[in-house]
Write an enzyme that holds these catalytic residues in place. Sequence first.
Site, PDB file in Angstrom:
ATOM      1  CG  HIS A 182      -0.403   0.565   2.445  1.00  8.91           C
ATOM      2  ND1 HIS A 182      -0.409   1.911   2.733  1.00  8.91           N
ATOM      3  CD2 HIS A 182       0.204  -0.030   3.491  1.00  8.91           C
ATOM      4  CE1 HIS A 182       0.165   2.107   3.912  1.00  8.91           C
ATOM      5  NE2 HIS A 182       0.548   0.948   4.386  1.00  8.91           N
ATOM      6  CB  CYS A 183       1.382   4.064  -1.804  1.00  7.15           C
ATOM      7  SG  CYS A 183       0.053   4.209  -3.024  1.00  7.15           S
ATOM      8  CD  GLN A 184      -1.128   9.358   2.264  1.00 11.12           C
ATOM      9  OE1 GLN A 184      -0.058   9.081   2.791  1.00 11.12           O
ATOM     10  NE2 GLN A 184      -2.206   9.630   2.973  1.00 11.12           N
TER      11      GLN A 184
END
Length: 173
Positions: A63-65
Site C-alpha cells: 500500500h501507499c497513500q
Amino acid sequence: MTAENISPATALVLIEQGARLIDIRDADEYAREHIPAAQLYPLASLEQGTTLQTTANDVVIFHCQSGNRTRNNLSRLITAAAPAQVKIVEGGIDAWRQAGLATVEDKSQPLPLMRQVQIAAGVLILLGVVLGYGISSAFFLLSAFVGAGLTFAGVTGFCGMARLLAVMPWNRR
C-alpha cells in the site's frame, strides 16, 4: 504474475491470517501516520533492488497513500515480492482510514517533505503575485522563479526546495 486489488477490510482479514503488509511510502510519511501492522519498505529501496524474503505460500500486500504509487510501480513490486502472491490495498492508507480502520498517527512528526514543498511553493507564488500587483511588477519574478524551479524539478528529478527544507530544524531526526 499479476496482483489483485483488495479492499482495506479484506486486507485486514488477510493480515490477521498472516499476510505481510508493506508500506512503500517514504519514511517521513510513515513516521507521521501508518497502519499498525505495516512494515516500511520505501519505494526507493525497492527501486535499488531490495527484495523481500518470501515463499510461494506467502501473501504480500502493498500500500501507499492513495494507491497511485502502488499501481504505477506494480511490476517492480511483484518482482520484489516474488514468488509470493501479491495484493494491493485499493485506495492505500487513505481508503484504510476512510473504512474506519486503525492507524498509528504521530502529529509531532513534521509534514511529509513533498507537502512542505507544495506549501512553500504555493505561498511563494501567491506572495509574488500579490506583491507584484500591490507593490512592484518586479515581484512577479518571484512567482516565475518558483515556477521555473518546479518545472526543473519535474524534468530532472532534483528539487532544490526539497533539499533545502530537508535540512530545516523541524525536519531533523
